[in-house]
Structure formats: structure tokens, C-alpha cells
Design an enzyme around this catalytic site. Structure first.
Site, PDB file in Angstrom:
ATOM      1  N   THR A 396       0.821  -1.172   0.000  1.00  0.00           N
ATOM      2  CA  THR A 396       0.000   0.000   0.000  1.00  0.00           C
ATOM      3  C   THR A 396       0.875   1.249   0.000  1.00  0.00           C
ATOM      4  O   THR A 396       2.004   1.206   0.483  1.00  0.00           O
ATOM      5  CB  THR A 396      -0.841  -0.040   1.296  1.00  0.00           C
ATOM      6  OG1 THR A 396      -1.476  -1.302   1.314  1.00  0.00           O
ATOM      7  CG2 THR A 396      -1.811   1.088   1.381  1.00  0.00           C
ATOM      8  N   ASN A 416      -2.429  -4.809  -2.038  1.00  0.00           N
ATOM      9  CA  ASN A 416      -2.354  -5.611  -0.816  1.00  0.00           C
ATOM     10  C   ASN A 416      -0.898  -5.872  -0.452  1.00  0.00           C
ATOM     11  O   ASN A 416      -0.246  -4.989   0.068  1.00  0.00           O
ATOM     12  CB  ASN A 416      -3.194  -6.882  -0.890  1.00  0.00           C
ATOM     13  CG  ASN A 416      -3.434  -7.461   0.494  1.00  0.00           C
ATOM     14  OD1 ASN A 416      -3.253  -6.762   1.497  1.00  0.00           O
ATOM     15  ND2 ASN A 416      -3.823  -8.710   0.592  1.00  0.00           N
ATOM     16  N   GLY A 489      -1.171  -2.392   6.408  1.00  0.00           N
ATOM     17  CA  GLY A 489      -2.131  -3.440   6.763  1.00  0.00           C
ATOM     18  C   GLY A 489      -2.935  -3.040   7.982  1.00  0.00           C
ATOM     19  O   GLY A 489      -3.440  -1.927   8.066  1.00  0.00           O
TER      20      GLY A 489
HETATM   21  O1  DON Z   1      -6.816  -2.764   2.427  1.00  0.00           O
HETATM   22  C1  DON Z   1      -6.103  -3.136   3.347  1.00  0.00           C
HETATM   23  O2  DON Z   1      -6.335  -2.889   4.513  1.00  0.00           O
HETATM   24  C2  DON Z   1      -4.843  -3.930   3.024  1.00  0.00           C
HETATM   25  N1  DON Z   1      -4.994  -4.606   1.776  1.00  0.00           N
HETATM   26  C3  DON Z   1      -3.678  -2.997   3.022  1.00  0.00           C
HETATM   27  C4  DON Z   1      -2.369  -3.706   2.792  1.00  0.00           C
HETATM   28  C5  DON Z   1      -1.200  -2.929   3.213  1.00  0.00           C
HETATM   29  O3  DON Z   1      -1.282  -1.852   3.731  1.00  0.00           O
HETATM   30  C6  DON Z   1       0.117  -3.578   3.001  1.00  0.00           C
HETATM   31  N2  DON Z   1       1.195  -2.660   3.169  1.00  0.00           N
HETATM   32  N3  DON Z   1       1.893  -2.260   3.934  1.00  0.00           N
END
Ligand code: DON
Length: 585
Positions: A396, A416, A489
């Protein structure tokens, strides 16, 4: 009320002389010379708030290109869309056209904030138990790294909607830097080479990914070498020429579906042509006199940021001190309760009833606050989700932009994992997301971020998977004040929360607010995660209160902006990423 301190670093003041020199140098006026100045309701704004413009992204090339758009008279939305497409080329680990995200847009002069939801959707053929193996357990390889792990991408549709509705430049102008960077290439930094090296095993499994990210002899690109992406350039050119049909119909759509057929994926031509982004009302709350706007379902981010702030508002956090054991304890207790509710109640509100008003109500927060012991940790196991319903009356990457008209954009988008499913669409040159893993593949079983979900987030055709992404805009007396958000995440919510509290409660300047060591609690596992920089005495005190504390690598990467009361723009680029950059004029 908090007054902005007059710190100097990263203060980006407009100088008329500098602007004149830049204008002469750039000599490339925007296609829409008279850029639409106010974004909402076509109102004309006078540049009274921010006197200049600023862009903060996770990659300096994207920052550079977006800043040029601002300097040439474009607004924050023009710059944001330009940055997003540029990141799709320069930072393939998370910048994307094969994923999805959320964009908050705020006018400088009114309380209005809109949210564009361009989150991926489950394909029509998706089904509740599609990631369960014959033994009834979740098959993580399938949910995370297979063609089936990809949701229907939303990024292109979302960015185009933002530009059409609120932007002032042509799509061709917004895509020009991305096409150039893909076609002619760019010099890769160490972060790029390191990222590919770490993901090499999985990327090399797919001929389509190997062809893009490695040289013909199989070796990776070294820092200082030129990285060219011809297939991606051609895909971006189709979008420039045909708009959304350049992605969701015709050649690109056919390439995506051919990729699906090769690897047993589910996305069909119909899924692609049916995909629509949605304009939503953001979640709105208040904290110590500031208005908080953030992303509502299908993200959990905004709801829980407001919920945690509501709980903490009843404690004198400023007096407890920044990252003191007392403050971290109270934050962890509030976070724990919010994440327990997340697991129970949050999902795509187009499919399930999410009690947003209850979860974000001050009265519900009070009932949670009274359960917090100021001296002792409440074990997560004895802490079931609360009952917000009675209070119901209903890798992200993140970047932030503020323009001279006072408009602000806060955008978080993702595929993701870093490199998503690691699968490049052959012939189209971009990586597919693995966002289907954000659904609850089996109620009660944790996803990749250790997040537990329930029925509300079960897989259903056309549904959007629950997210934690939290693009956030804070206003003070109707003016944009803080623009923030983060990847990470499950830690996105708490990272964004801490940037906000570091400014509002602890009066840190924006760069210090972004830099400061972070803490995180997500209910399960029952531990406070801390970054380096929290003192051993603090950890000891937290342990004495009954917390389990676990030191972890860096959490999040927040790219934030603070607008001073005199309109001065302050950027905070997160040093946790070596390519982060804040630039203004
Ligand atoms: O939408 C979400 O919450 C996750 N798919 C985000 C993933 C994410 O932030 C990975 N990176 N650091």
C-alpha cells in the site's frame, strides 16, 4: 486551542520571483489553462488559504511530476491523479493500476469532504468457501498468491472519476509522466532493487513477471540502472486514448481475462466492464474541537480512528505525555476495544449493515471508556466485541496533496502485499492485486495481518473486501488542517491515529509527528507492538500493568501535510521509506 508552532524546516513558502522563474522554465501550460479552482459544486475559490502547493508521496519521481502539475496551475486532484499513475510505474510494489483504494477530497473553504471508493470487488464467480482446502482449512497459497486472489481492479476507474469530476487537466496530461517514465525508463534506487530481490522467488515463478522485473539473464536491476516497461507504457497509452475503456474493455481487458484463464482466475470481461467506483460520504467525527474526516466502509479505518479518538478524548492525553507508559496503555486499551468491534461488525456496507453511527458515537465510546482501568491491562480474551447497535440512529502507499486553492487530497491505494499476487498480466505489464485475502476466508481465522473477521466480511460475489486504509483529512473551523494516511495493513489505522494525536495532543510538528516511534494493538494477538525508540523503562512499566510488549520492525509510512493558520504548508515525508519525498513551491 492549539496554535501552530513557527518551526522552520520544510516550510515551503511561495516566492513570486521563484514562481516566475519556474513558469519561464517550465513553459508548458496546462491544457485547461484556467484550471477549475474550487472542486466542489463548481464554486470559484480565491487562494486565501494555502498560498502555494505541496505534494508528499512515497516516491520522489511521483512527487516531482505531481508538483509540476500544481506549479502549472492544476489543482490537488490533478496532481493526485498524476502522482497515482506515476507511482504505478516507479513503485510497482504498491503503486498500481491493478489494485484499488480510496481518495478523500476536501475543499479548502467548506466543510464538505467527499470520498471516492475505488476498492476492488470480488468477481461474480467468487464464493464464500473458495479459499478452503479439502480439509476445511484456509489455503493461504490460494488466497494470497494465486490468480484467484485478485479482486476486480478499481484504480483506473477511481482515478478517472476523480479527474473527470473534480480535476481540471486532461487525462492525457495526467498520464503523460507515467507513460514517459514507463516508455523511456527511470533510474532505479536501492529501494527498488532491494524490493525485487526480496520478492524474487515468487516473482520468478511467473514468466510474465520474470520478463518485466528481471533481465533476460535472470538477474535483477541494480541501483543506478535504467528500468523500462514497454508493455505498461502501451497499457497506459490505451487508457490515455480510450479512457476507462482502455482498461475495462478491449485489449487490456482481454489480456487480463487471458491471464485469468491461464492461471485459473475468476475475473471475467463482464466483471471488468461492470466495475464502478462509488462516491461516498466519509466518516465524520470530532476530537478536541477538530473535525475528523476519514474513510468509511468498505474500509474500517475511519470508523475505528473516530472510535478510538472518542474513547481517548475522555483522558488528558496531552498531560500524560507523548509515548509515556500511561499514554501507550490508554491507547492500547482503546485500540483493543475498537479492533474487537472491527472483527464483529465491519464489512462492505452495500452488503451488510454496519452500525457506523453507533461505533462512532460519543456515548458508545463512554461505555467503552468506563471499562478501562488506568493502571491495568484488560486481557483481550476477556474482551468481546461491544454492543454499538443501541447507539445507532444509522504495501500500500499513501500520498497527500494541497493546492494553492486550498483543496486537499488524501489518497491510499494498494495491491495488498508488496507486489500483490506477484502475477503480472502478460502483455499488459502490471501486477495483479491479491486483495481477496482481505476477506474473511473462514470466520474466526486470521488473515495475513492477523486480523480476524466474521460473517460481515465473508466472501460474496461483487462485494468489496474489508480494508483498513484510512486516508484522513482533519479540519479546524472548516479549514483543512491536517492531511494524512499510511500503508501498513492492520497498522494503518493506528499509524494514522498517532500522526493525528502527535499533532493535536502532543503539539509535535508534522515531521516529528510522522517520525515518532509508533505503537499498535489490534486486540488479537493480545500484545502491544512497538517500534524501536520506545524506552526500556516505558516497556517495563507497560509490562507491570499487565501488557505483553513486542518490539517489531517499522510500522506504516505516513506521507502527511499540515496547513498552518497563515496558510504555510508543512510536509512530513516518512523516513521509514528511503524514497519518500515532500516538495512544495
Ligand atoms: O486494504 C487493506 O487494509 C490492506 N490490503 C492494506 C495492505 C497494506 O497496507 C500492506 N502494506 N503495507
Amino acid at each position: 486551542m492549539y496554535k501552530i508552532p513557527t518551526f522552520q524546516f520544510l516550510a515551503l513558502r511561495l516566492s513570486a520571483i521563484r514562481l516566475a522563474i519556474l513558469a519561464a522554465l517550465l513553459c508548458a501550460p496546462l491544457t485547461a489553462a484556467a484550471a477549475r479552482e474550487a472542486i466542489l459544486e463548481g464554486e470559484r475559490a480565491v487562494p486565501t488559504e494555502a498560498q502555494n502547493g505541496i505534494v508528499v508521496t512515497s516516491h520522489y519521481l511521483a512527487t516531482d511530476e505531481a508538483l509540476k502539475v500544481l506549479e502549472q496551475g492544476g489543482n490537488a486532484i490533478d496532481a493526485a491523479v498524476t502522482a497515482a499513475f506515476a507511482l504505478a510505474v516507479t513503485q510497482p510494489r504498491s503503486g498500481n493500476i491493478g489494485g484499488g483504494g480510496f481518495m478523500l477530497i476536501s475543499s479548502g473553504r467548506k466543510d464538505e469532504v467527499v470520498a471516492i471508493d475505488y476498492r476492488e470487488k470480488a468477481p461474480a464467480l467468487a464464493s464464500r468457501d473458495m479459499f478452503l482446502g479439502t480439509d476445511g482449512n484456509v489455503d493461504e497459497e490460494l488466497s494470497r498468491f494465486s490468480h484467484k486472489s485478485a479482486g476486480v481492479p478499481g484504480t483506473v476507474a477511481g482515478l478517472l472519476l476523480a479527474l473527470e469530476r473534480y480535476g481540471s487537466i486532461s487525462l492525457a496530461r495526467a498520464l503523460e509522466p507515467a507513460i514517459r517514465l514507463a516508455q523511456d525508463g527511470f533510474i532505479v534506487p536501492a529501494r527498488f532493487s532491494d524490493g525485487i530481490r526480496r520478492a524474487a522467488d515468487r516473482l520468478q515463478r511467473h514468466a510474465s513477471s520474470r520478463k518485466i522485473f528481471f533481465k533476460p539473464d535472470g538477474s535483477g536491476y541494480q541501483p543506478g540502472e535504467l528500468f523500462v516497461q514497454k508493455e505498461l507504457a502501451a497499457t497506459l497509452q490505451r487508457i490515455a486514448q480510450l479512457g476507462r475503456d482502455g482498461f475495462y474493455q478491449g485489449r487490456t481487458a482481454e489480456l487480463i481475462v487471458e491471464e485469468m484463464q491461464r492461471g485459473g482466475g475468476l475475473i471475467s470481461l463482464e466483471d471488468l466492464s461492470n466495475y464502478q467506483p462509488t462516491v461516498r460520504q466519509p466518516v465524520h467525527g470530532s476530537y478536541r474541537g477538530y473535525d475528523i474526516y476519514s474513510m468509511g466502509p468498505p474500509s474500517s479505518g475511519g470508523t475505528h480512528i473516530v472510535q478510538i479518538l472518542n474513547i481517548l478524548e475522555g483522558f488528558p492525553i496531552g498531560r500524560s505525555g507523548h509515548n509515556s507508559a500511561q499514554t501507550i496503555h490508554l491507547m492500547a486499551e482503546a485500540m483493543k476495544r475498537a479492533y474487537a468491534d472491527r472483527a464483529e461488525y465491519l464489512g462492505d456496507a452495500d452488503f451488510v449493515r454496519v452500525p457506523i453511527n453507533g461505533l462512532t458515537s460519543k456515548r458508545y465510546a463512554e461505555t467503552l471508556r468506563v471499562g478501562i482501568d488506568r493502571e491495568r491491562a484488560t486481557p483481550a480474551a476477556g474482551l468481546p466485541p461491544g454492543d454499538p447497535v443501541p447507539y445507532e440512529s444509522g504495501e500500500t502507499t499513501h500520498f497527500s496533496v494541497v493546492d494553492r486553492f486550498g483543496n486537499a487530497v488524501s489518497n491510499t491505494y494498494t495491491i495488498n502485499f508488496s507486489y500483490g499476487s506477484h502475477i503480472v498480466v502478460d502483455g499488459a505489464g502490471f501486477l495483479l492485486n491479491n486483495e481477496m485475502d482481505d476477506f474473511s476466508a473462514k470466520p474466526g481465522v486470521a488473515n495475513a495481518y492477523g486480523l480476524i473477521g466474521g460473517e460481515a466480511n465473508r466472501i460474496e460475489p461483487h462485494k468489496r473486501m474489508l480494508s483498513s486504509m484510512s486516508p484522513t483529512i482533519v479540519k479546524l473551523d472548516g479549514r483543512n488542517f491536517l492531511v494524512t494516511g499510511s500503508p501498513g495493513g492492520s497498522r494503518i489505522i493506528t499509524t494514522t491515529l498517532q500522526v493525528l494525536m502527535n499533532v493535536i495532543d502532543h503539539h509535535l510538528n508534522i515531521q516529528s509527528a510522522v517520525n515518532a516511534p509508533r505503537v499498535h494493538h489490534q486486540w488479537q494477538p493480545d500484545e502491544i507492538r512497538i517500534e524501536e525508540g520506545i524506552s526500556p523503562d516505558t516497556v517495563r512499566l507497560l509490562q507491570q500493568m499487565g501488557h505483553s510488549v513486542s518490539r517489531k520492525p517499522a510500522m506504516g509510512a505516513s506521507q502527511s501535510i499540515l496547513v498552518g493558520s497563515d496558510g504555510t504548508l508543512y510536509g512530513g515525508a516518512d523516513p521509514r521509506n528511503s524514497t519518500s519525498s515532500a516538495q512544495g513551491f
